[in-house]
Enzyme design. Structure first.
Site, mmCIF file in Angstrom:
data_model
loop_
_atom_site.group_PDB
_atom_site.id
_atom_site.type_symbol
_atom_site.label_atom_id
_atom_site.label_comp_id
_atom_site.label_asym_id
_atom_site.label_seq_id
_atom_site.Cartn_x
_atom_site.Cartn_y
_atom_site.Cartn_z
ATOM 1 N N SER A 427 -122.152 4.623 -34.140
ATOM 2 C CA SER A 427 -122.566 3.226 -33.966
ATOM 3 C C SER A 427 -123.442 2.741 -35.122
ATOM 4 O O SER A 427 -123.266 1.629 -35.632
ATOM 5 C CB SER A 427 -123.304 3.064 -32.627
ATOM 6 O OG SER A 427 -122.419 3.278 -31.549
ATOM 7 N N SER A 545 -112.573 6.074 -31.907
ATOM 8 C CA SER A 545 -113.991 5.749 -32.088
ATOM 9 C C SER A 545 -114.308 4.380 -31.496
ATOM 10 O O SER A 545 -115.357 4.185 -30.867
ATOM 11 C CB SER A 545 -114.380 5.789 -33.570
ATOM 12 O OG SER A 545 -113.482 5.039 -34.347
ATOM 13 N N ASN A 548 -114.589 4.910 -27.673
ATOM 14 C CA ASN A 548 -115.440 5.944 -27.097
ATOM 15 C C ASN A 548 -116.797 6.155 -27.757
ATOM 16 O O ASN A 548 -117.702 6.695 -27.135
ATOM 17 C CB ASN A 548 -114.697 7.286 -27.098
ATOM 18 C CG ASN A 548 -113.422 7.236 -26.276
ATOM 19 O OD1 ASN A 548 -113.461 6.954 -25.094
ATOM 20 N ND2 ASN A 548 -112.293 7.491 -26.911
ATOM 21 N N TYR A 549 -116.933 5.756 -29.028
ATOM 22 C CA TYR A 549 -118.169 6.090 -29.740
ATOM 23 C C TYR A 549 -118.917 4.907 -30.335
ATOM 24 O O TYR A 549 -120.051 5.055 -30.764
ATOM 25 C CB TYR A 549 -117.859 7.104 -30.860
ATOM 26 C CG TYR A 549 -117.393 8.430 -30.337
ATOM 27 C CD1 TYR A 549 -118.284 9.320 -29.744
ATOM 28 C CD2 TYR A 549 -116.060 8.804 -30.409
ATOM 29 C CE1 TYR A 549 -117.861 10.538 -29.243
ATOM 30 C CE2 TYR A 549 -115.617 10.026 -29.918
ATOM 31 C CZ TYR A 549 -116.527 10.885 -29.332
ATOM 32 O OH TYR A 549 -116.107 12.092 -28.836
ATOM 33 N N LEU A 550 -118.267 3.753 -30.386
ATOM 34 C CA LEU A 550 -118.917 2.590 -30.999
ATOM 35 C C LEU A 550 -119.432 1.645 -29.929
ATOM 36 O O LEU A 550 -118.651 1.147 -29.111
ATOM 37 C CB LEU A 550 -117.922 1.850 -31.901
ATOM 38 C CG LEU A 550 -117.388 2.661 -33.095
ATOM 39 C CD1 LEU A 550 -116.348 1.853 -33.852
ATOM 40 C CD2 LEU A 550 -118.523 3.066 -34.021
#
Length: 591
Positions: A427, A545, A548-550
């Protein structure tokens, strides 16, 4: 706690008949309070809900035997198979053109499991897979596939209507007076297990899931799902500390599968929000944690040094922690804690050059992780120490495992894990890249290219790779043809404009031709940006991403700041999943 506007679901009155209400069936939009917020009662002691009602799963349709004119051949002769053996044979025939069916381990596992489904007579005859001919079966299923593609609009509409009927009946549940969408209400059909990479169990038979394999979870005071006639569930339980509705154990690896709520549901949205808030908390203490692990590189205890170097790699390279695995059960994939000596090479400082570590191993889903990275001198010296007197297949971090690592991370910050580090670094990287790459003078297509480049930096950090799509070259050729045609169109438009300027009578026409040139120039630029974007991302999976990750609030804030339509970044399903972020984030949001 205030629950910020969640994704599409509806609050309904208890007396409404959820399954038969036309009003509810027509709309998936939530009812919102005037200020776009809900005050929801938060349960304690791990309770997730007080009322849960649903219709259970939709099972895979029963096997339909092949037509009599479609033959299986053994040793050159047609052979009629029993329905059980024939069904498993069709799984192999459908994959005949795939490279999986050429792999020895796949063929060996398939043949072993196939023979378990045969009658004693079939077993006695069919002893060699090389003598089996599945060609007619394969051609039959290819024909069915082509027929589906050639269906009329009416036929497609009929299938669509049936799918919609099933969705309305099985695709929603009631949880605490909210009508929530269910993610995967269909049970996966039987087939052959593929696995990722060189999985030792590829080719094994994924058995048909039946009602007696199913555990139903619902509230005691709900109308329980009914199993198909003549069958019964394995169990009906009432566990309100979990959010799954249905579970069963698959036969390949013995893992438990679940039917869960859709990502757009209230509970899933809240869990997402909490995940990113935990990553934001790390931002406040990450400097302290980094100072701590740097200090631990000098510890007198080997276990402390190993732990500190592992955390450094998890932080700097976004490596996964890596769990212990049973040999022969899964592909040989590793994470940080399970790295072996053979997975790294050290390149000492040379004529002022940096200390470099080369990583080369198979990560999650058997995707190769290869990276040469400069590291700090003390990390390098520690790695040399960890590798002393070890064989290539010895553990690099022999005094560390994921349990020890996670316990220590929890002590550093409540809720901290390797995944939180990954989410935080992903992020932060996106936010920094967007600030650096976005140019306020660019048009929308150029800004979206900048966004995708920022997303790509994150995907590279997280090692989210993919093979180029099979259709990549053809789609690029088609796109290039469009670009060439547009360039020709632009050249013609410029000639027309030049002619209009030369013609004294063409002053009025001059303005419209100038607009035509500008319009075509914009269209050409859009196509060229699209081509650049596709080429740069052909081997990078941006979606993993992004989903799930940002922190989605970063993307939403960027869109609001630069006037980018949110649908240019998130598709409809993603907008539903991140509706909480779309409602919550203002243009000045900082992760």
């Amino acid at each position: 706690m205030v629950w910020f506007c969640s994704p599409p679901h509806m609050k309904i009155e208890p007396e409404e008949d959820f399954y038969h209400s036309p009003k509810l069936a027509k709309s998936l939009k939530r009812e919102r309070d005037d200020d776009n917020e809900w005050e929801e009662e938060r349960y304690t002691d791990g309770v997730k809900w007080k009322f849960l009602e649903h219709k259970g799963p939709v099972f895979a349709p029963p096997y339909e035997p092949l037509p009599s004119n479609v033959k299986f051949y053994y040793d050159g002769k047609p052979m009629k198979l029993s329905p059980e053996a024939e069904e498993v044979a069709t799984f192999f025939s459908k994959m005949l053109d795939h490279e999986y069916t050429t792999k020895d381990i796949f063929r060996k596992n398939f043949f072993k499991d196939w023979r378990k489904e045969m009658t004693s007579e079939e077993k006695a005859k069919i002893t060699d897979l090389k003598k089996c001919n599945f060609t007619e079966m394969s051609e039959y299923f290819k024909g069915l596939s082509e027929a589906r593609k050639a269906m009329t609009k009416e036929q497609k509409l009929k299938i669509k209507e049936e799918n919609e009927r099933l969705l309305q009946e099985y695709g929603f549940c009631i949880m605490d007076n909210h009508r929530e969408r269910i993610a995967n209400f269909r049970i996966e059909p039987p087939g052959l297990f593929r696995g990722r990479g060189d999985h030792p169990k590829m080719g094994m038979l994924k058995r048909r899931i039946r009602p007696q394999d199913i555990i139903i979870n619902c509230s005691k005071n709900s109308k329980h799902p009914e199993p198909p006639p003549g069958t019964k569930w394995k169990e009906v339980r009432h566990d309100n500390k979990v959010t799954w509705l249905v579970s069963w154990t698959e036969n390949i690896q013995g893992s438990i599968k679940y039917i869960m709520l859709n990502p757009s549901s209230r509970i899933k949205g809240e869990k997402d929000w909490q995940k990113y808030e935990t990553a934001r908390r790390l931002k406040k203490c990450v400097d302290r944690i980094r100072a701590q692990y740097r200090e631990d590189w000098k510890s007198k205890e080997m276990r402390v040094r190993q732990r500190a170097v592992a955390i450094y790699f998890i932080d700097k390279l976004a490596l996964r922690a890596g769990n212990e695995k049973e040999e022969g059960e899964t592909a040989d994939t590793v994470g940080c804690c399970s790295l072996r000596v053979e997975h790294i090479k050290l390149y000492p400082e040379n004529e002022g050059q940096e200390y470099v570590v080369e990583f080369d191993f198979l990560g999650k889903d058997s995707i190769r992780y290869y990276n040469k990275v400069p590291v700090e001198k003390r990390v390098f010296k520690n790695l040399q120490l960890f590798m002393e007197n070890k064989e290539p297949d010895d553990d690099l971090f022999d005094r560390l495992n994921t349990s020890v690592l996670n316990k220590h991370l929890q002590e550093l910050m409540d809720g901290l894990s390797a995944k939180v580090f990954r989410t935080y670094n992903a992020s932060i990287t996106l936010q920094q890249q967007l600030k650096e790459l976005t140019n306020e003078d660019e048009n929308i297509p150029a800004k979206i290219l900048s966004y995708n480049r920022a997303n790509r930096a994150v995907a590279i950090l997280c090692n989210h790779q993919r093979a180029p799509p099979k259709t990549f070259e053809k789609s690029m050729q088609n796109l290039q043809a469009k670009i060439d045609a547009k360039r020709d169109q632009l050249a013609n438009a410029k000639r027309d404009l030049k002619a209009a300027k030369a013609d004294a009578k063409g002053l009025r026409d001059d303005k419209s031709k100038k607009k035509a040139v500008q319009r075509i120039e914009e269209q050409l630029m859009k196509l060229e940006v699209q081509a650049t974007d596709r080429e740069e991302n052909k081997q990078i999976a941006l979606g993993t991403s992004k989903l799930n990750y940002l922190d989605p609030r970063i993307s939403v804030a960027w869109c609001k700041k630069w006037g980018i339509p949110i649908e240019k970044i998130y598709n409809k399903t993603q907008r539903e999943k991140f509706a909480w972020a779309i409602d919550m984030a203002e243009k000045d949001f900082e992760f």
